[in-house]
Design a protein around this motif. Structure first.
Motif, PDB file in Angstrom:
ATOM      1  N   VAL A  76       0.611  -1.137  -0.017  1.00  0.00           N
ATOM      2  CA  VAL A  76      -0.076  -0.075  -0.130  1.00  0.00           C
ATOM      3  C   VAL A  76       0.900   1.342   0.008  1.00  0.00           C
ATOM      4  CG1 VAL A  76      -1.725   1.238   1.312  1.00  0.00           C
ATOM      5  CG2 VAL A  76      -1.943  -1.230   1.146  1.00  0.00           C
ATOM      6  N   LEU A  77       2.110   1.208   0.811  1.00  0.00           N
ATOM      7  CA  LEU A  77       2.918   2.302   0.805  1.00  0.00           C
ATOM      8  C   LEU A  77       3.503   2.568  -0.509  1.00  0.00           C
ATOM      9  CD1 LEU A  77       4.041   4.658   2.537  1.00  0.00           C
ATOM     10  CD2 LEU A  77       5.456   3.109   3.468  1.00  0.00           C
ATOM     11  N   ASP A  78       4.044   1.444  -0.962  1.00  0.00           N
ATOM     12  CA  ASP A  78       4.705   1.473  -2.256  1.00  0.00           C
ATOM     13  C   ASP A  78       3.761   2.021  -3.412  1.00  0.00           C
ATOM     14  OD1 ASP A  78       7.230   0.306  -1.462  1.00  0.00           O
ATOM     15  OD2 ASP A  78       6.724  -1.385  -2.189  1.00  0.00           O
ATOM     16  N   LYS A  94       2.426   6.355  -7.010  1.00  0.00           N
ATOM     17  CA  LYS A  94       1.434   7.363  -7.795  1.00  0.00           C
ATOM     18  C   LYS A  94       1.905   8.962  -7.582  1.00  0.00           C
ATOM     19  CE  LYS A  94      -2.768   4.518  -7.749  1.00  0.00           C
ATOM     20  NZ  LYS A  94      -3.971   4.184  -7.258  1.00  0.00           N
ATOM     21  N   ALA A  95       2.298   9.138  -6.269  1.00  0.00           N
ATOM     22  CA  ALA A  95       2.599  10.466  -5.780  1.00  0.00           C
ATOM     23  C   ALA A  95       4.077  10.990  -6.456  1.00  0.00           C
ATOM     24  CB  ALA A  95       2.790  10.559  -4.567  1.00  0.00           C
ATOM     25  N   VAL A  96       4.947  10.314  -6.554  1.00  0.00           N
ATOM     26  CA  VAL A  96       6.220  10.696  -7.135  1.00  0.00           C
ATOM     27  C   VAL A  96       7.157   9.517  -7.753  1.00  0.00           C
ATOM     28  CG1 VAL A  96       6.648  12.531  -5.323  1.00  0.00           C
ATOM     29  CG2 VAL A  96       7.511  10.152  -4.753  1.00  0.00           C
ATOM     30  N   GLY A  97       6.471   8.309  -8.244  1.00  0.00           N
ATOM     31  CA  GLY A  97       7.138   7.533  -8.702  1.00  0.00           C
ATOM     32  C   GLY A  97       7.738   7.564 -10.100  1.00  0.00           C
ATOM     33  N   ASP A  98       8.923   7.315 -10.213  1.00  0.00           N
ATOM     34  CA  ASP A  98       9.757   7.669 -11.282  1.00  0.00           C
ATOM     35  C   ASP A  98      11.189   6.968 -11.310  1.00  0.00           C
ATOM     36  OD1 ASP A  98      10.435  10.242 -13.431  1.00  0.00           O
ATOM     37  OD2 ASP A  98      12.085   9.755 -12.406  1.00  0.00           O
ATOM     38  N   PRO A  99      11.740   6.573 -12.375  1.00  0.00           N
ATOM     39  CA  PRO A  99      12.962   5.839 -12.261  1.00  0.00           C
ATOM     40  C   PRO A  99      13.985   6.527 -11.639  1.00  0.00           C
ATOM     41  CG  PRO A  99      12.147   5.682 -14.452  1.00  0.00           C
ATOM     42  CD  PRO A  99      11.414   6.648 -13.504  1.00  0.00           C
ATOM     43  N   VAL A 157       9.116  21.552  -2.915  1.00  0.00           N
ATOM     44  CA  VAL A 157       8.110  21.824  -2.333  1.00  0.00           C
ATOM     45  C   VAL A 157       6.987  21.062  -2.755  1.00  0.00           C
ATOM     46  CG1 VAL A 157       7.503  23.551  -3.529  1.00  0.00           C
ATOM     47  CG2 VAL A 157       6.927  23.628  -1.294  1.00  0.00           C
ATOM     48  N   VAL A 158       6.969  20.574  -4.137  1.00  0.00           N
ATOM     49  CA  VAL A 158       5.735  19.942  -4.541  1.00  0.00           C
ATOM     50  C   VAL A 158       5.868  18.464  -4.143  1.00  0.00           C
ATOM     51  CG1 VAL A 158       4.716  19.095  -6.549  1.00  0.00           C
ATOM     52  CG2 VAL A 158       5.332  21.608  -6.594  1.00  0.00           C
ATOM     53  N   ILE A 159       7.214  17.932  -4.156  1.00  0.00           N
ATOM     54  CA  ILE A 159       7.221  16.679  -3.786  1.00  0.00           C
ATOM     55  C   ILE A 159       7.013  16.476  -2.297  1.00  0.00           C
ATOM     56  CG2 ILE A 159       9.258  14.892  -3.248  1.00  0.00           C
ATOM     57  CD1 ILE A 159      10.784  16.088  -5.784  1.00  0.00           C
ATOM     58  N   ALA A 160       7.229  17.557  -1.402  1.00  0.00           N
ATOM     59  CA  ALA A 160       6.978  17.245  -0.146  1.00  0.00           C
ATOM     60  C   ALA A 160       5.569  17.316   0.066  1.00  0.00           C
ATOM     61  CB  ALA A 160       7.396  18.579   0.930  1.00  0.00           C
ATOM     62  N   ASP A 161       4.711  18.009  -0.766  1.00  0.00           N
ATOM     63  CA  ASP A 161       3.072  18.163  -0.533  1.00  0.00           C
ATOM     64  C   ASP A 161       2.508  16.781  -1.144  1.00  0.00           C
ATOM     65  OD1 ASP A 161       0.819  19.378  -0.302  1.00  0.00           O
ATOM     66  OD2 ASP A 161       0.504  19.588  -2.315  1.00  0.00           O
ATOM     67  N   ALA A 209       0.500  10.805   0.137  1.00  0.00           N
ATOM     68  CA  ALA A 209       0.740   9.648  -0.082  1.00  0.00           C
ATOM     69  C   ALA A 209       1.105   9.035   1.409  1.00  0.00           C
ATOM     70  CB  ALA A 209       1.872   9.425  -0.856  1.00  0.00           C
ATOM     71  N   PHE A 210       1.759   9.527   2.246  1.00  0.00           N
ATOM     72  CA  PHE A 210       1.994   8.918   3.733  1.00  0.00           C
ATOM     73  C   PHE A 210       0.413   8.776   4.304  1.00  0.00           C
ATOM     74  CE2 PHE A 210       6.438  10.876   3.704  1.00  0.00           C
ATOM     75  CZ  PHE A 210       6.921   9.914   2.778  1.00  0.00           C
ATOM     76  N   LYS A 211      -0.267   9.821   4.276  1.00  0.00           N
ATOM     77  CA  LYS A 211      -1.686   9.809   4.941  1.00  0.00           C
ATOM     78  C   LYS A 211      -2.613   8.717   4.411  1.00  0.00           C
ATOM     79  CE  LYS A 211      -5.415  12.636   6.252  1.00  0.00           C
ATOM     80  NZ  LYS A 211      -5.888  14.098   6.331  1.00  0.00           N
ATOM     81  N   ALA A 212      -2.430   8.553   2.847  1.00  0.00           N
ATOM     82  CA  ALA A 212      -3.095   7.464   2.251  1.00  0.00           C
ATOM     83  C   ALA A 212      -2.768   6.146   2.574  1.00  0.00           C
ATOM     84  CB  ALA A 212      -3.031   7.669   0.538  1.00  0.00           C
ATOM     85  N   ALA A 213      -1.498   5.955   2.850  1.00  0.00           N
ATOM     86  CA  ALA A 213      -1.075   4.810   3.179  1.00  0.00           C
ATOM     87  C   ALA A 213      -1.191   4.416   4.873  1.00  0.00           C
ATOM     88  CB  ALA A 213       0.489   4.740   2.835  1.00  0.00           C
ATOM     89  N   GLY A 214      -1.588   5.233   5.629  1.00  0.00           N
ATOM     90  CA  GLY A 214      -1.895   4.919   6.852  1.00  0.00           C
ATOM     91  C   GLY A 214      -0.760   5.362   7.905  1.00  0.00           C
TER      92      GLY A 214
END
Length: 149
Positions: free
Chosen positions: A30-32, A37-42, A134-138, A143-148
């Motif tokens: 779930v965290l992955d 989704k939030a910042v996934g990129d190679p 700053v956008v990554i932080a947001d 994402a952290f909240k969505a993962a619990g």
């Protein structure tokens, strides 16, 4: 040929067994997914530490082990070094700058405490088109909240 294949499988298993899973009580999958989704990129690495120990990593060994410009006039740093700084000062920090001299690639950093927990994180993205720190932080906060967390 079979011995070589078995050796490769064993090496992969040993490497993955050393990688941190997820914070206690959090489903790694779930965290992955939320981080992806939030910042996934190679070119992304996200680390989470709790009690001074890294408990989660999103990103490859190559990305998470790279030294990249710190953007604040300091020396290049790794995500682990940024995580150590976050553990020490527990203050949110973001930075963005060119990662190479011609400015065609960028690096963005984000780090700090994870709201409502005793954990801290450090994240870096590097590439041609990446959002500012700053956008990554947001995005990671959501994402952290969505993962619990």
């Amino acid at each position: 040929m079979m011995a070589r294949a078995a050796g490769l499988v064993l090496a992969a298993l040993l490497a993955s067994s050393c990688a941190p899973g997820a914070p206690a009580g959090v489903d790694k999958a779930v965290l992955d997914e939320a981080v992806g989704k939030a910042v996934g990129d190679p070119g992304t690495c996200v680390l989470i530490a709790q009690g001074g120990k890294t408990v989660y990593r999103f990103g490859s060994n190559v990305v998470c082990g790279r030294k990249l410009p710190a953007c604040a006039g300091g020396l290049a740093q790794t995500p682990d070094e940024r995580l150590t700084m976050a553990l020490a000062n527990k203050t949110p920090a973001t930075a963005s700058c060119p990662s190479i001299a011609d400015g065609s690639r960028l690096v963005a950093w984000s780090s700090g405490p994870i709201e409502g927990t005793d954990m801290v994180y450090a994240a870096v993205m590097e590439g041609e088109q990446i959002p500012p720190g700053v956008v990554i932080a947001d995005k990671l906060k959501a994402a952290f909240k969505a993962a619990g967390l």
